[in-house]
Every structure is written in structure tokens, then in C-alpha cells.
Design a protein around this motif. Structure first.
Motif, mmCIF file in Angstrom:
data_model
loop_
_atom_site.group_PDB
_atom_site.id
_atom_site.type_symbol
_atom_site.label_atom_id
_atom_site.label_comp_id
_atom_site.label_asym_id
_atom_site.label_seq_id
_atom_site.Cartn_x
_atom_site.Cartn_y
_atom_site.Cartn_z
ATOM 1 N N GLY A 1 -15.484 14.773 28.476
ATOM 2 C CA GLY A 1 -16.161 13.488 28.342
ATOM 3 C C GLY A 1 -17.616 13.591 28.753
ATOM 4 N N ARG A 2 -18.277 12.462 28.748
ATOM 5 C CA ARG A 2 -19.682 12.386 29.161
ATOM 6 C C ARG A 2 -19.783 11.479 30.382
ATOM 7 N N HIS A 3 -20.880 11.597 31.081
ATOM 8 C CA HIS A 3 -21.102 10.727 32.231
ATOM 9 C C HIS A 3 -21.316 9.280 31.767
ATOM 10 N N ALA A 4 -20.925 8.356 32.605
ATOM 11 C CA ALA A 4 -21.000 6.939 32.245
ATOM 12 C C ALA A 4 -22.443 6.478 32.079
ATOM 13 N N ASP A 5 -22.613 5.537 31.177
ATOM 14 C CA ASP A 5 -23.906 4.884 30.937
ATOM 15 C C ASP A 5 -23.884 3.539 31.659
ATOM 16 N N TYR A 6 -24.734 3.389 32.663
ATOM 17 C CA TYR A 6 -24.730 2.188 33.491
ATOM 18 C C TYR A 6 -25.752 1.132 33.038
ATOM 19 N N ARG A 7 -26.423 1.350 31.940
ATOM 20 C CA ARG A 7 -27.458 0.408 31.512
ATOM 21 C C ARG A 7 -26.861 -0.912 31.030
ATOM 22 N N PRO A 8 -27.597 -2.012 31.191
ATOM 23 C CA PRO A 8 -27.118 -3.297 30.681
ATOM 24 C C PRO A 8 -26.774 -3.200 29.200
ATOM 25 N N GLY A 9 -25.649 -3.792 28.827
ATOM 26 C CA GLY A 9 -25.203 -3.759 27.440
ATOM 27 C C GLY A 9 -24.340 -2.573 27.093
ATOM 28 N N SER A 10 -24.193 -1.606 27.997
ATOM 29 C CA SER A 10 -23.375 -0.429 27.721
ATOM 30 C C SER A 10 -21.903 -0.822 27.625
ATOM 31 N N ASP A 11 -21.220 -0.276 26.628
ATOM 32 C CA ASP A 11 -19.783 -0.495 26.496
ATOM 33 C C ASP A 11 -19.004 0.178 27.631
ATOM 34 N N ASP A 12 -19.625 1.141 28.306
ATOM 35 C CA ASP A 12 -18.944 1.836 29.395
ATOM 36 C C ASP A 12 -18.625 0.908 30.565
ATOM 37 N N LEU A 13 -19.421 -0.116 30.756
ATOM 38 C CA LEU A 13 -19.233 -0.982 31.925
ATOM 39 C C LEU A 13 -17.855 -1.637 31.907
ATOM 40 N N ARG A 14 -17.406 -2.049 30.748
ATOM 41 C CA ARG A 14 -16.076 -2.656 30.634
ATOM 42 C C ARG A 14 -14.988 -1.647 30.999
ATOM 43 N N LEU A 15 -15.191 -0.385 30.591
ATOM 44 C CA LEU A 15 -14.206 0.649 30.900
ATOM 45 C C LEU A 15 -14.151 0.930 32.398
ATOM 46 N N ASP B 1 -17.880 6.446 46.022
ATOM 47 C CA ASP B 1 -19.035 7.149 45.441
ATOM 48 C C ASP B 1 -19.066 6.925 43.937
ATOM 49 N N TRP B 2 -19.613 5.777 43.531
ATOM 50 C CA TRP B 2 -19.551 5.339 42.151
ATOM 51 C C TRP B 2 -20.805 5.689 41.356
ATOM 52 N N ASN B 3 -21.458 6.793 41.705
ATOM 53 C CA ASN B 3 -22.588 7.200 40.873
ATOM 54 C C ASN B 3 -22.055 7.627 39.507
ATOM 55 N N CYS B 4 -22.897 7.533 38.487
ATOM 56 C CA CYS B 4 -22.420 7.664 37.110
ATOM 57 C C CYS B 4 -21.858 9.050 36.810
ATOM 58 N N ALA B 5 -22.240 10.067 37.584
ATOM 59 C CA ALA B 5 -21.704 11.407 37.351
ATOM 60 C C ALA B 5 -20.235 11.508 37.728
ATOM 61 N N ASN B 6 -19.738 10.559 38.522
ATOM 62 C CA ASN B 6 -18.340 10.579 38.938
ATOM 63 C C ASN B 6 -17.438 9.768 38.017
ATOM 64 N N LEU B 7 -17.987 9.247 36.931
ATOM 65 C CA LEU B 7 -17.204 8.537 35.911
ATOM 66 C C LEU B 7 -17.383 9.272 34.596
ATOM 67 N N LEU B 8 -16.300 9.872 34.102
ATOM 68 C CA LEU B 8 -16.333 10.546 32.817
ATOM 69 C C LEU B 8 -15.728 9.621 31.765
ATOM 70 N N ILE B 9 -16.403 9.507 30.641
ATOM 71 C CA ILE B 9 -15.976 8.600 29.587
ATOM 72 C C ILE B 9 -15.440 9.405 28.410
ATOM 73 N N LYS B 10 -14.173 9.177 28.110
ATOM 74 C CA LYS B 10 -13.560 9.718 26.901
ATOM 75 C C LYS B 10 -12.433 8.760 26.507
ATOM 76 N N GLY B 11 -12.799 7.751 25.762
ATOM 77 C CA GLY B 11 -11.828 6.715 25.395
ATOM 78 C C GLY B 11 -11.614 5.704 26.496
ATOM 79 N N ARG B 12 -11.654 6.159 27.728
ATOM 80 C CA ARG B 12 -11.580 5.316 28.906
ATOM 81 C C ARG B 12 -12.362 6.009 30.009
ATOM 82 N N ALA B 13 -12.402 5.414 31.195
ATOM 83 C CA ALA B 13 -13.148 6.001 32.304
ATOM 84 C C ALA B 13 -12.206 6.802 33.204
#
Length: 275
Positions: free
Chosen positions: A102-116, A163-175
């Protein structure tokens, strides 16, 4: 202090052979650049598929974090990559985990990752905290509060990642939540509180926007306002201390976000008292 990152090829041959007893021959290895808690962190490519390997010398002062992560792993299956094996050979402590491409989470406003990530956090808060010798939140933050009684506001029975920095959230279909080095027992609302600071630091959210996302986690609206304010101040002091010892841009940005949120909470409290 961050660790110097080694390559797979730099490990002693005896250690690599011990790992290959679990994985089969390693045909290639790609070193991961992110993270601060491991001397070796690499994706090992084998005939049966990739494996993520991380570890430390057994005499390193942070070795307890590696052991804590292994102890936590059976309790967070489905939220985090599964532990596959563990070796202790020639002074090295290495763990192999299921590889998430997966990829690291995108924390920017409007990112679909936030819901995950909200879904991930909600699921974590349904996990019963295991009976393990975890640090307690009130212990970890006691040195950063103004009054000793404030630290007791952080006590609780929830399993916290912290430790919720974005590198600790991998996104692949879910978080997927990785790196449990700082697993803690405490009040459930502390994880949403920690996450919102990273939303500000790494996503550029305002404090109000970040709190709105935290508000989607049921424990957050139930958090006592005075406890949240005490935590915001303690967290700002913690990050100010970290920034003094590690004056890089990433740490400075996080310390600034923590300070900005503490100021926002203080202003909110003043407005609440003035009503």
C-alpha cells in the motif's frame, strides 16, 4: 533519536540465514526510508512473495518496542499486518510481517483516505486492551502536565496506538495500522486527539477541521473538555521538547501544529467559560 538505517546485505550472514529459514531464499531487498524505531526495515522479496522485515540489535535501548509490537499483534489482527515469524540470532532481534503493498495515507482535506482512517480508528476502539505490561497514558504524560491531577485525566482501559503520523497508515482498499512501538493503555479519546494533531501537521487542516474529523470517533465527543485541554497543553510541551533535541523540518512542523491546537483549545475554553 532516529536510528541509522541499515541494508539487508549489511546484516551478518548468520542472521540472514536464520531469516531465510522462514522465508526461503531472499532474491532482493528494498530498504524502507521512513520510521525511527528500527535499524533494519526492508521488504524482502522471495519466491513465495514479499515479506516486511524490521528489527534492532538486542542490546539497543528501544528493543522493548519490538517486543511490545509482537505481543500486541495477535490482538490487532485485521487492523494490522500479521506477524509471520521472529528470530533472535547473533545479537539481532528481527520480526517478519505480512507485506501490505500500500501507500502512506494522504491527510489533506478532501482526501478519501480520511474516511478509511476513521473506520480503522473506530474498529480499534472496539478492541479490548490486552493484559500486557503496557505503559499507561498518565505515566507517559506525567512530566508534561501543570498539575499531577491533570495526568489522571488521561487514565483509562482502551488500547491506544498513539502514533498516528501518516507513515503508520498504509492504504490498500482500507487503512492498515502499523508500528505499535508506543502502544499504551489509557482514555479512548486520546487516539483521536493524537490523530487530529497529525491532520494539522501533515494535512494542513485547521484545528477546527481536524477536530471535526476526530468528532467522528464516538469517544471524542464524550471526552471531558478540561481533560482535552490538559492533554493539548501536555502534548504541545512534549513536542516542543522533541523539537529541541531533533531540529528537523518534520519535527518542527509537528511541534507547531501541537502548539496551535493547544492555543485553539485554550481559546475554546475561554469562550465556553465566558458564555
Amino acid at each position: 533519536m532516529s536510528l541509522s538505517r541499515m541494508k539487508w546485505e549489511d546484516l551478518p550472514m548468520t542472521v540472514r540465514r536464520a531469516v531465510e529459514a522462514h522465508t526461503g531464499p531472499v532474491t532482493a531487498a528494498s530498504t524502507t526510508s521512513g520510521g525511527f524505531n528500527s535499524a533494519i526495515a526492508a521488504t524482502l522479496h522471495t519466491r513465495s512473495g514479499p515479506v516486511f522485515c524490521k528489527g534492532l540489535p538486542m542490546d539497543h535501548r528501544q528493543i522493548v518496542t519490538q517486543r511490545r509490537e509482537r505481543e500486541i499483534n495477535p490482538h490487532v489482527v485485521g487492523l494490522s499486518p500479521r506477524l509471520l515469524w521472529h528470530v533472535e540470532v547473533d545479537g539481532w532481534d528481527l520480526s517478519g510481517f505480512e507485506h501490505i503493498n500500500g501507500r502512506h495515507a494522504d491527510y489533506r482535506p478532501g482526501s478519501d483516505d480520511l474516511r478509511l482512517i476513521v473506520e480503522c480508528l473506530q474498529r480499534l476502539q472496539q478492541v479490548e486492551c490486552p493484559d500486557l505490561p503496557l505503559k499507561q497514558a498518565e505515566q507517559r504524560l506525567r512530566g508534561y502536565v501543570t498539575e499531577p491531577a491533570e495526568a489522571e485525566m488521561f487514565a483509562g482501559d482502551a488500547l491506544l496506538h498513539t502514533d498516528w503520523n501518516c507513515a503508520n497508515l498504509l492504504i490498500k482498499g482500507r487503512a492498515y495500522l502499523v508500528d505499535w512501538a508506543w502502544a499504551t493503555r489509557g482514555a479512548a479519546w486520546l487516539d483521536p486527539a493524537g490523530w487530529l494533531v497529525w491532520l494539522m501537521a501533515e494535512g494542513g487542516h485547521t484545528a477546527a477541521q481536524a477536530e471535526a474529523w476526530a468528532g467522528r470517533i464516538p469517544s471524542w465527543p464524550a471526552a471531558p473538555a478540561d481533560a482535552v485541554a490538559a492533554y493539548a497543553k501536555a502534548n504541545a510541551r512534549l513536542w516542543a521538547e522533541i523539537a529541541q533535541g531533533r531540529p528537523d523540518e518534520w519535527t518542527s512542523r509537528t511541534a507547531s501544529a501541537a502548539g496551535a491546537w493547544a492555543l485553539y483549545r485554550a481559546q475554546q475554553d475561554q469562550a465556553r467559560v465566558g458564555c
